[in-house]
Design a protein around this motif. Structure first.
Motif, PDB file in Angstrom:
ATOM      1  N   UNK A  36      61.032  59.509  52.237  1.00  8.79           N
ATOM      2  CA  UNK A  36      62.216  60.363  52.200  1.00  8.79           C
ATOM      3  C   UNK A  36      63.314  59.766  51.324  1.00  8.79           C
ATOM      4  N   UNK A  37      63.443  58.441  51.346  1.00  7.84           N
ATOM      5  CA  UNK A  37      64.479  57.791  50.537  1.00  7.84           C
ATOM      6  C   UNK A  37      64.269  58.074  49.051  1.00  7.84           C
ATOM      7  N   UNK A  38      63.030  57.990  48.600  1.00  9.31           N
ATOM      8  CA  UNK A  38      62.730  58.238  47.188  1.00  9.31           C
ATOM      9  C   UNK A  38      62.971  59.705  46.843  1.00  9.31           C
ATOM     10  N   UNK A  39      62.563  60.595  47.744  1.00  5.63           N
ATOM     11  CA  UNK A  39      62.756  62.029  47.504  1.00  5.63           C
ATOM     12  C   UNK A  39      64.244  62.371  47.396  1.00  5.63           C
ATOM     13  N   UNK A  52      66.691  60.175  46.544  1.00  5.67           N
ATOM     14  CA  UNK A  52      67.189  59.536  45.318  1.00  5.67           C
ATOM     15  C   UNK A  52      66.814  60.327  44.062  1.00  5.67           C
ATOM     16  N   UNK A  53      65.638  60.928  44.078  1.00  4.36           N
ATOM     17  CA  UNK A  53      65.192  61.718  42.924  1.00  4.36           C
ATOM     18  C   UNK A  53      65.759  63.139  42.936  1.00  4.36           C
ATOM     19  N   UNK A  54      66.414  63.512  44.039  1.00  7.21           N
ATOM     20  CA  UNK A  54      66.969  64.856  44.142  1.00  7.21           C
ATOM     21  C   UNK A  54      65.941  65.918  44.475  1.00  7.21           C
ATOM     22  N   UNK A  55      64.770  65.491  44.923  1.00  8.69           N
ATOM     23  CA  UNK A  55      63.718  66.439  45.283  1.00  8.69           C
ATOM     24  C   UNK A  55      64.049  67.133  46.605  1.00  8.69           C
ATOM     25  N   UNK A  56      64.631  66.381  47.532  1.00  5.53           N
ATOM     26  CA  UNK A  56      65.154  66.979  48.754  1.00  5.53           C
ATOM     27  C   UNK A  56      66.617  66.570  48.879  1.00  5.53           C
ATOM     28  N   UNK A  57      67.358  67.342  49.635  1.00  6.19           N
ATOM     29  CA  UNK A  57      68.787  67.102  49.794  1.00  6.19           C
ATOM     30  C   UNK A  57      69.017  66.100  50.913  1.00  6.19           C
ATOM     31  N   UNK A  58      69.935  65.190  50.665  1.00  3.16           N
ATOM     32  CA  UNK A  58      70.338  64.251  51.712  1.00  3.16           C
ATOM     33  C   UNK A  58      71.025  65.055  52.814  1.00  3.16           C
ATOM     34  N   UNK A  59      70.945  64.550  53.990  1.00 10.63           N
ATOM     35  CA  UNK A  59      71.561  65.244  55.108  1.00 10.63           C
ATOM     36  C   UNK A  59      72.329  64.259  55.964  1.00 10.63           C
ATOM     37  N   UNK A  60      73.206  64.812  56.757  1.00  8.37           N
ATOM     38  CA  UNK A  60      73.999  64.007  57.668  1.00  8.37           C
ATOM     39  C   UNK A  60      73.902  64.646  59.038  1.00  8.37           C
ATOM     40  N   UNK A  61      73.709  63.825  60.042  1.00 10.27           N
ATOM     41  CA  UNK A  61      73.611  64.324  61.407  1.00 10.27           C
ATOM     42  C   UNK A  61      74.905  63.987  62.126  1.00 10.27           C
TER      43      UNK A  61
END
Length: 171
Positions: A148-151, A153-162
């Motif tokens: 998930x960290x790589x995804x 960083x690459x912008x493949x998935x959006x970071x989220x905050x809980x």
């Protein structure tokens, strides 16, 4: 073609070289679409897809529909009902959320895998213990990992905050 599309093709190609193994690709990456890339490279394969719950089945059906993939040779089953198919032969057996197989379901998979050579396990949340257990019990190995960290960083998935909101349950 987006980076996500390129990554999905890349991981499809990894499985196509091996034709047996687990793709450990982070949640929200597009494991169904990656798998459809694989299936489109095969010659009208018969397919068994095992999933843990009906929401996942719906996801498969939606992605197949979006890609206009002919599902006439696709058989769906839950992990619980896998035992009904142990004597059947398929060109590809897909175990979605493979990390959720129970001990009894792993025993069923031993028989199923004996009759079927092209096995694709899918997961996005594989623990080290589960990985070791799958290797030991089913002789199936992780052949690709996209954390998930790589995804993110690459912008493949959006970071989220809980955000945790505490609510008192007593008066």
């Amino acid at each position: 073609m987006t980076l996500r599309d390129l990554r999905q093709k890349e991981f499809a190609d990894v499985w196509l070289k091996e034709r047996h193994g687990v793709l450990n690709l982070c949640p929200r990456f597009g494991k169904c679409r990656t798998t459809i890339n694989i299936l489109e490279e095969l010659d009208n394969p018969s397919i068994l897809i095992a999933y843990p719950d009906n929401k996942i089945k719906e996801s498969w059906q939606n992605d197949f529909e979006e890609r206009d993939y002919d599902t006439s040779r696709v058989t769906y089953t839950t992990h619980l009902s896998l035992k009904k198919y142990i004597d059947q032969e398929y060109d590809v057996v897909i175990i979605d959320e493979i990390h959720l197989l129970s001990e009894a379901q792993i025993e069923v998979c031993k028989e199923l895998f004996a009759n079927n050579k092209q096995i694709l396990g899918l997961t996005g949340t594989l623990s080290m213990d589960s990985e070791i257990n799958l290797e030991k019990e089913l002789d199936i190995h992780v052949i690709a990992h996209y954390p998930i960290e790589k995804a993110i960083n690459e912008g493949v998935i959006v970071d989220y905050e809980i955000t945790v909101i505490r609510v008192p349950l007593d008066d």
